[in-house]
Design an enzyme around this catalytic site. Structure first.
Site, PDB file in Angstrom:
ATOM      1  N   GLU A 105      54.751  32.512  67.375  1.00  0.00           N
ATOM      2  CA  GLU A 105      56.072  32.390  66.760  1.00  0.00           C
ATOM      3  C   GLU A 105      55.916  31.625  65.452  1.00  0.00           C
ATOM      4  O   GLU A 105      55.106  30.705  65.364  1.00  0.00           O
ATOM      5  CB  GLU A 105      57.053  31.601  67.646  1.00  0.00           C
ATOM      6  CG  GLU A 105      57.364  32.263  68.952  1.00  0.00           C
ATOM      7  CD  GLU A 105      56.482  31.750  70.069  1.00  0.00           C
ATOM      8  OE1 GLU A 105      56.009  30.605  69.970  1.00  0.00           O
ATOM      9  OE2 GLU A 105      56.251  32.503  71.024  1.00  0.00           O
ATOM     10  N   TYR A 117      49.603  35.565  58.342  1.00  0.00           N
ATOM     11  CA  TYR A 117      49.445  36.363  59.562  1.00  0.00           C
ATOM     12  C   TYR A 117      49.480  37.859  59.226  1.00  0.00           C
ATOM     13  O   TYR A 117      48.693  38.640  59.777  1.00  0.00           O
ATOM     14  CB  TYR A 117      50.537  36.014  60.575  1.00  0.00           C
ATOM     15  CG  TYR A 117      50.441  34.589  61.087  1.00  0.00           C
ATOM     16  CD1 TYR A 117      49.246  34.109  61.628  1.00  0.00           C
ATOM     17  CD2 TYR A 117      51.523  33.722  61.031  1.00  0.00           C
ATOM     18  CE1 TYR A 117      49.140  32.802  62.092  1.00  0.00           C
ATOM     19  CE2 TYR A 117      51.428  32.412  61.492  1.00  0.00           C
ATOM     20  CZ  TYR A 117      50.233  31.966  62.014  1.00  0.00           C
ATOM     21  OH  TYR A 117      50.132  30.676  62.466  1.00  0.00           O
TER      22      TYR A 117
HETATM   23  C1  LIG Z   1      50.076  28.494  56.285  1.00  0.00           C
HETATM   24  C2  LIG Z   1      48.796  27.698  55.981  1.00  0.00           C
HETATM   25  C3  LIG Z   1      48.074  27.392  57.310  1.00  0.00           C
HETATM   26  C4  LIG Z   1      47.872  28.560  55.073  1.00  0.00           C
HETATM   27  O1  LIG Z   1      46.645  27.869  54.927  1.00  0.00           O
HETATM   28  P1  LIG Z   1      45.645  28.163  53.683  1.00  0.00           P
HETATM   29  O2  LIG Z   1      44.296  27.653  54.063  1.00  0.00           O
HETATM   30  O3  LIG Z   1      46.247  27.653  52.427  1.00  0.00           O
HETATM   31  O4  LIG Z   1      45.645  29.764  53.643  1.00  0.00           O
HETATM   32  P2  LIG Z   1      44.523  30.667  52.947  1.00  0.00           P
HETATM   33  O5  LIG Z   1      44.054  30.022  51.677  1.00  0.00           O
HETATM   34  O6  LIG Z   1      43.482  31.020  53.955  1.00  0.00           O
HETATM   35  O7  LIG Z   1      45.360  31.948  52.544  1.00  0.00           O
HETATM   36  C5  LIG Z   1      45.307  33.124  53.331  1.00  0.00           C
HETATM   37  C6  LIG Z   1      46.520  33.968  53.038  1.00  0.00           C
HETATM   38  O8  LIG Z   1      47.704  33.303  53.458  1.00  0.00           O
HETATM   39  C7  LIG Z   1      48.787  33.626  52.581  1.00  0.00           C
HETATM   40  N1  LIG Z   1      49.246  32.401  51.903  1.00  0.00           N
HETATM   41  C8  LIG Z   1      48.700  31.167  52.029  1.00  0.00           C
HETATM   42  N2  LIG Z   1      49.425  30.275  51.311  1.00  0.00           N
HETATM   43  C9  LIG Z   1      50.438  30.972  50.742  1.00  0.00           C
HETATM   44  C10 LIG Z   1      51.525  30.607  49.895  1.00  0.00           C
HETATM   45  N3  LIG Z   1      51.710  29.324  49.498  1.00  0.00           N
HETATM   46  N4  LIG Z   1      52.397  31.568  49.533  1.00  0.00           N
HETATM   47  C11 LIG Z   1      52.245  32.854  49.932  1.00  0.00           C
HETATM   48  N5  LIG Z   1      51.210  33.262  50.743  1.00  0.00           N
HETATM   49  C12 LIG Z   1      50.325  32.323  51.128  1.00  0.00           C
HETATM   50  C13 LIG Z   1      48.237  34.617  51.592  1.00  0.00           C
HETATM   51  O9  LIG Z   1      48.409  35.908  52.154  1.00  0.00           O
HETATM   52  C14 LIG Z   1      46.760  34.255  51.580  1.00  0.00           C
HETATM   53  O10 LIG Z   1      45.934  35.308  51.176  1.00  0.00           O
HETATM   54  P3  LIG Z   1      45.534  35.443  49.613  1.00  0.00           P
HETATM   55  O11 LIG Z   1      44.940  34.140  49.216  1.00  0.00           O
HETATM   56  O12 LIG Z   1      44.563  36.591  49.614  1.00  0.00           O
HETATM   57  O13 LIG Z   1      46.827  35.710  48.878  1.00  0.00           O
HETATM   58  C15 LIG Z   1      49.105  26.371  55.217  1.00  0.00           C
HETATM   59  O14 LIG Z   1      49.973  26.666  54.130  1.00  0.00           O
HETATM   60  C16 LIG Z   1      49.742  25.292  56.074  1.00  0.00           C
HETATM   61  O15 LIG Z   1      49.032  24.497  56.729  1.00  0.00           O
HETATM   62  N6  LIG Z   1      51.090  25.241  56.099  1.00  0.00           N
HETATM   63  C17 LIG Z   1      51.784  24.200  56.880  1.00  0.00           C
HETATM   64  C18 LIG Z   1      51.622  24.424  58.370  1.00  0.00           C
HETATM   65  C19 LIG Z   1      52.221  25.754  58.817  1.00  0.00           C
HETATM   66  O16 LIG Z   1      53.298  26.151  58.401  1.00  0.00           O
HETATM   67  N7  LIG Z   1      51.491  26.435  59.747  1.00  0.00           N
HETATM   68  C20 LIG Z   1      51.916  27.684  60.329  1.00  0.00           C
HETATM   69  C21 LIG Z   1      52.627  27.430  61.604  1.00  0.00           C
HETATM   70  S1  LIG Z   1      53.083  28.942  62.442  1.00  0.00           S
END
Ligand SMILES: CC(C)(COP(=O)(O)OP(=O)(O)OC[C@H]1O[C@@H](n2cnc3c(N)ncnc32)[C@H](O)[C@@H]1OP(=O)(O)O)[C@@H](O)C(=O)NCCC(=O)NCCS
Length: 148
Positions: A105, A117
């Site tokens: 979720e 995702y």
């Molecule tokens: C969501 C989260 C885990 C992504 O982590 P991350 O290491 O920055 O992600 P990645 O660098 O591996 O990015 C992978 C993909 O995620 C998406 N993405 C990551 N950050 C994004 C942003 N700020 N806006 C849009 N898409 C994003 C993109 O599709 C990206 O692929 P791309 O780089 O080819 O465009 C991070 O932003 C986070 O910790 N957020 C707070 C916690 C949270 O909300 N967790 C999810 C709970 S369900």
């Protein structure tokens, strides 16, 4: 920065709690992480640069079903592909454990997570009204199916 993905250990718990507190309004506690590390139905992976924890992903599984508990990356380490690598670790775990799917979720407004995702093969399979509190919000259910 050389980042490795490895299973979490009890020594990681203080940093995992700090990461949860930085990311979520209802963060996992030390006791929850300790419980998850001691119970085989959970799998926790951390991303580390050798010194520090940069992110983590958690999964619970029963029979052939997997459910993501959380994925989080420290803000200073985002947009470097760490969450992609954590989800790849969950794919490997799913293959090794013969899971049919992994589901989760996510807050519908959480664009970074929904995009993450979707990029990694999870598709919307449902929506739960007002699933989240603080603030109140719908959850999207997203699921990735693995073929036999
Ligand atoms: C969501 C989260 C885990 C992504 O982590 P991350 O290491 O920055 O992600 P990645 O660098 O591996 O990015 C992978 C993909 O995620 C998406 N993405 C990551 N950050 C994004 C942003 N700020 N806006 C849009 N898409 C994003 C993109 O599709 C990206 O692929 P791309 O780089 O080819 O465009 C991070 O932003 C986070 O910790 N957020 C707070 C916690 C949270 O909300 N967790 C999810 C709970 S369900």
């Amino acid at each position: 920065m050389a980042v490795t993905i490895r299973p979490a250990s009890p020594a990681d718990i203080p940093e995992l709690v700090r990461l949860e507190q930085a990311c979520f309004s209802l963060p996992h506690t030390e006791e929850q992480f300790l419980h998850e590390l001691q119970d085989d139905v959970y799998a926790l992976f951390v991303a580390s640069d050798g010194d520090a924890i940069l992110g983590y992903a958690g999964l619970t599984h029963i029979l052939d079903e997997g459910y993501i508990t959380n994925v989080a990356v420290f803000s200073h380490a985002r947009r470097q592909g760490i969450a992609d690598r954590l989800l790849a670790a969950l794919d490997n775990f799913a293959a090794a454990s013969a899971l049919s799917f992994i589901s989760l979720e996510v807050r519908q407004s959480n664009t970074p997570a929904v995009s993450l995702y979707a990029k990694n093969g999870y598709r919307k399979t449902g929506e739960i009204p007002n699933y989240y509190t603080d603030p109140k919000e719908n959850a999207l259910i997203m699921t990735k199916y693995y073929s036999a």
